[in-house]
Scaffold this active site. Structure first.
Site, PDB file in Angstrom:
ATOM      1  N   HIS A  70      -7.224   0.461   8.639  1.00  0.00           N
ATOM      2  CA  HIS A  70      -6.284  -0.138   9.584  1.00  0.00           C
ATOM      3  C   HIS A  70      -4.900  -0.267   8.954  1.00  0.00           C
ATOM      4  O   HIS A  70      -3.892   0.178   9.524  1.00  0.00           O
ATOM      5  CB  HIS A  70      -6.795  -1.510  10.024  1.00  0.00           C
ATOM      6  CG  HIS A  70      -5.964  -2.170  11.068  1.00  0.00           C
ATOM      7  ND1 HIS A  70      -6.279  -2.131  12.404  1.00  0.00           N
ATOM      8  CD2 HIS A  70      -4.808  -2.891  10.982  1.00  0.00           C
ATOM      9  CE1 HIS A  70      -5.364  -2.800  13.096  1.00  0.00           C
ATOM     10  NE2 HIS A  70      -4.464  -3.269  12.246  1.00  0.00           N
ATOM     11  N   GLU A  71      -4.848  -0.870   7.769  1.00  0.00           N
ATOM     12  CA  GLU A  71      -3.563  -1.087   7.111  1.00  0.00           C
ATOM     13  C   GLU A  71      -2.966   0.219   6.593  1.00  0.00           C
ATOM     14  O   GLU A  71      -1.745   0.423   6.665  1.00  0.00           O
ATOM     15  CB  GLU A  71      -3.722  -2.105   5.974  1.00  0.00           C
ATOM     16  CG  GLU A  71      -4.162  -3.483   6.418  1.00  0.00           C
ATOM     17  CD  GLU A  71      -3.207  -4.114   7.421  1.00  0.00           C
ATOM     18  OE1 GLU A  71      -1.995  -3.810   7.353  1.00  0.00           O
ATOM     19  OE2 GLU A  71      -3.660  -4.887   8.270  1.00  0.00           O
ATOM     20  N   HIS A  96      -1.118   1.963   9.381  1.00  0.00           N
ATOM     21  CA  HIS A  96       0.208   1.408   9.644  1.00  0.00           C
ATOM     22  C   HIS A  96       1.240   2.011   8.689  1.00  0.00           C
ATOM     23  O   HIS A  96       2.309   2.467   9.105  1.00  0.00           O
ATOM     24  CB  HIS A  96       0.199  -0.118   9.457  1.00  0.00           C
ATOM     25  CG  HIS A  96      -0.466  -0.870  10.557  1.00  0.00           C
ATOM     26  ND1 HIS A  96      -0.283  -0.578  11.889  1.00  0.00           N
ATOM     27  CD2 HIS A  96      -1.304  -1.944  10.525  1.00  0.00           C
ATOM     28  CE1 HIS A  96      -0.972  -1.429  12.632  1.00  0.00           C
ATOM     29  NE2 HIS A  96      -1.612  -2.264  11.824  1.00  0.00           N
TER      30      HIS A  96
END
Length: 218
Positions: A24-25, A28
């Site tokens: 997820h990170e 980004h």
């Protein structure tokens, strides 16, 4: 309290949580980098090394507390936010919206890959692979699918600083975007209130069902 069951749930959930938050990170930061912002890269966040993304409370303490308090029925966590400088984008608003969308998109992709591994690679070898390897792997993959789907759906709640709120801030007319920017400092409190009252289910559950319908295609 069933400590054996709780310990078993921790063993199953820990890899799934780490996979979910790391991708997820990373997503980004990767989207930001592709759009011209090197902040995440220079901060050492474009990596699959979990140690670079772990938040002591959100990644370790909170999931353990939830496992214990809910007897393994509810597990959730988060990582350190990836630093992004929108002023490095050609279009800051659109860039932030794309960066925000990258996290949930990565979780959905991980869920799809896990579904393919489970359905098309692992399950056909049931009875061939020893149970002590087969059974834990199946449970971990199922947990990975569920946690990634829930994390994606939860983060799409349209309240900043969650990803859904940042996506809206990037696509709404400027005056509405500015309004959402003003409520962002209170966003975390609003989200906590929604969780406590159970109102998050109104938004999250339909999305979870929708994402599972996508997984059914695989």
């Amino acid at each position: 309290m069933d400590f054996t069951g709780i310990f078993r749930q921790i063993i199953i959930s820990a890899p799934a949580i780490l996979i979910a938050i790391v991708f997820h990170e990373l997503a980004h930061g990767w989207v930001a980098y592709k759009l011209g912002d090197s902040t995440a890269k220079l901060s050492g966040r474009l990596t699959l090394n979990p140690l670079s993304h772990i938040d002591p409370f959100g990644t370790i303490i909170m999931p353990l507390m939830l496992i214990i308090l809910t007897s393994g029925q509810w597990v959730f966590g988060y990582a350190k936010p990836v630093p992004v400088n929108p002023y490095n984008f050609k279009n800051p608003r659109a860039g932030m919206a794309l960066c925000a969308a990258g996290g949930p998109a990565a979780n959905l992709l991980v869920a799809i890959v896990s579904t393919v591994l489970l359905k098309w690679i692992l399950l056909p070898f049931m009875g061939v692979i020893p149970d002590f390897i087969f059974n834990p792997t199946v449970l971990i993959l199922k947990s990975t699918i569920l946690i990634n789907i829930v994390l994606a759906a939860f983060n799409l709640i349209p309240i900043p600083p969650l990803d859904g709120g940042r996506i809206l801030m990037g696509i709404l007319p400027l005056r509405y975007s500015e309004f959402m920017e003003r409520i962002e400092p209170y966003g975390s409190l609003i989200v906590i209130l929604l969780i406590v009252t159970g109102l998050t289910k109104i938004f999250v559950l339909p999305l979870v069902k929708f994402f599972y319908s996508i997984l059914s295609l695989f």
